[in-house]
Structure formats: structure tokens, C-alpha cells
Design an enzyme around this catalytic site. Structure first.
Site, short mmCIF file in Angstrom:
data_model
loop_
_atom_site.label_atom_id
_atom_site.label_comp_id
_atom_site.label_asym_id
_atom_site.label_seq_id
_atom_site.Cartn_x
_atom_site.Cartn_y
_atom_site.Cartn_z
CB ALA A 25 -1.26 -74.78 -40.12
CG PHE A 36 -4.43 -72.35 -36.79
CD1 PHE A 36 -5.41 -72.69 -35.55
CD2 PHE A 36 -3.45 -73.59 -36.75
CE1 PHE A 36 -5.07 -74.38 -35.06
CE2 PHE A 36 -3.33 -75.36 -36.48
CZ PHE A 36 -4.96 -75.47 -35.40
CB ILE A 102 -2.80 -81.75 -33.45
CG1 ILE A 102 -3.86 -81.22 -34.40
CG2 ILE A 102 -2.28 -81.19 -32.63
CD1 ILE A 102 -4.77 -80.31 -33.02
CG HIS A 118 1.43 -78.13 -30.91
ND1 HIS A 118 1.74 -77.06 -31.97
CD2 HIS A 118 2.26 -77.30 -29.79
CE1 HIS A 118 2.35 -76.08 -31.45
NE2 HIS A 118 3.17 -76.08 -30.38
CB CYS A 129 -8.01 -92.41 -13.63
SG CYS A 129 -9.52 -92.51 -15.52
#
Length: 260
Positions: A25, A36, A102, A118, A129
Site C-alpha cells: 500500500a 491500512f 488492488i 490480492h 455462475c
């Protein structure tokens, strides 16, 4: 900034032909994205539990309200740190980027060989599905329907089995790279590196934290992180606790300095 350490690290990078970069991060905070665990990080706003698989299933709307506001940054732009890593990849120095992030900023900067360990917040999938949605689609659905997190492309008796989940690894979750094959791929990448470069991660969270152990004996580990890591005092570790963008800029200038 320690000019001697900059000179040492630039020499190691200049000699390297296969740099593997591990990022956390800290490389994205200079693009305005919160980390975080720091004093101003996300875990000061809410406990880790909110980003758990259990919380997602129990409170999907609250989970998404938090996640969309704090984890999804479509307007964020790469900073100089991302750009220099991408530049070094184009020059053939960096072979792989393995990131905890991310946000997709490495790819926005132009990096091609990126493993998003991640996952990514750009897309989401039905847990039944597998239909994929963009996060922008989900944001629209949030404003239109109460159960926006339930997939309408498939039918099962229990709605909970067809929740639309972000393609990120939550606490209590596993991801595409959390397999024997995935780990083997990553460990082989690290084994063939001639420099492992850590940027913006304290290397506290397993299993990402163990990745530097898979480099060959004697391979330099360069760490740029404002906090401490468990590897700081190991042999062959080179530590700079400064801004990533500023440090990478200085290293890049040293790498491209012509002969005197």
C-alpha cells in the site's frame, strides 16, 4: 537521504538483469490512496472484520458501502514510483511486479508483468455462475435496487449462494494465487531474481511476507518503506526509510547517469 545507500543500491540495480518488485500500500499512498495499518490508515476507520468474507455474507450492503468508498479509486493516477517501475520494465530490468495492491495503478503506469496477489477491485463475480461485473456496474445497481449484490443471471433457491463478490482476497478468503500452482509460479519467479525490490510494505501479512525468503542466497533485498520490516537487519538487505517516489527518482537518475 543517505547518498551512500542510494549509490550502493543504484550499483546493485545497474548490475541486475532480473529485478522482481514486491509492492504494498505504501507505493500508492503518494497517489492519495490510504494504506491500512498506519496511524491514518483504513483500520483506524474500521476494524479488519469489515473486510472479511464473513462480514461480506452477513452484511453485504454495509460491506459494499465501506468497500466502494475506501477500496475503489477509479480516478486515482499512478505516481512517479509506479511510472519508474514501468519504465524499468520497458528497459528490460524489471521482469515481474508482485503486488498486494488492488488499485491497478501499476498497469495504469504501463507495467505489463503484474501479479495482483490480492486480486483487483475493478471487477466482481457471481459466487455461483461466475458472471463478471464491473465495479461501475455495481455502483449503479446500488442506487437502483436493494439487493444489488445478488446476481440475476443465474437462479438458485438461496440468494446467498449467488452473491456478487469483489475479485479481491478478503480475510478468511483465498484467491487465484493461493493455490499450489500459484505459489510455485511466484516462488520460481523469486528464485530466478538477481535483485528483489520491496516497495511500501512492512511484510507483516502472510503469505506475502514470506516471499523474500525464496530468493537465492546472496541475492540483494532492497527495501524502501517508511516503517520497519522483519528483513531490515538480514544479511544482503539494503534499507531506505524514505518516500518511494523521491527515492526511485534518485535511483533512476543514478542508473541513467552517463560516464564521467
Amino acid at each position: 537521504m543517505d547518498s551512500k545507500m542510494i549509490h550502493t543500491c543504484s550499483h546493485l540495480l545497474k548490475e541486475a538483469q532480473n529485478i522482481v518488485v514486491l509492492t504494498g500500500a505504501g507505493i500508492s499512498t503518494e497517489s492519495g490512496i490510504k494504506d491500512f495499518r498506519s496511524r491514518t490508515g483504513l483500520y483506524q476507520l474500521a476494524p479488519e472484520y469489515i473486510l472479511s468474507l464473513d462480514y461480506f455474507y452477513k452484511h453485504p450492503r454495509k460491506f459494499y458501502e465501506f468497500a466502494i468508498e475506501n477500496l475503489y479509486h477509479p480516478k486515482a493516477l499512478p505516481n512517479i514510483g509506479h511510472e519508474i517501475i514501468a519504465k524499468w520494465e520497458k528497459e528490460g530490468k524489471v521482469k515481474n511486479v508482485i503486488t498486494q495492491n488492488i488499485d491497478g495503478l501499476h498497469q495504469k503506469a504501463g507495467s505489463q508483468q503484474v501479479i495482483e496477489f490480492h486480486g483487483t477491485m475493478k471487477t466482481l463475480s457471481c459466487t455461483n455462475c461466475g458472471k463478471q461485473y464491473s465495479t461501475d456496474e455495481l455502483v449503479e445497481l446500488m442506487n437502483e435496487t436493494e439487493e444489488f449484490y445478488v446476481c440475476t443471471a443465474c437462479e438458485t433457491k438461496q440468494k446467498r449462494t449467488r452473491y456478487i463478490k469483489p475479485n479481491v482476497v478478503l480475510f478468511g478468503d483465498t484467491g487465484d494465487w493461493f493455490t499450489d500452482e500459484g505459489f510455485q509460479t511466484i516462488t520460481q519467479i523469486l528464485h530466478h531474481a538477481d535483485v528483489v525490490f520491496v516497495l511500501g510494505t512492512s511484510l507483516q501479512v502472510t503469505p506475502f511476507s514470506i516471499f523474500p525468503r525464496f530468493r537465492r542466497e546472496g541475492v540483494p533485498l532492497i527495501i524502501i518503506n517508511k516503517g520497519k520490516t522483519p528483513y531490515d537487519f538480514q544479511r544482503d538487505s539494503y534499507v531506505i526509510q524514505e518516500s518511494i517516489g523521491e527515492t526511485l527518482n534518485k535511483l533512476d537518475q543514478e542508473l541513467h547517469k552517463g560516464p564521467m
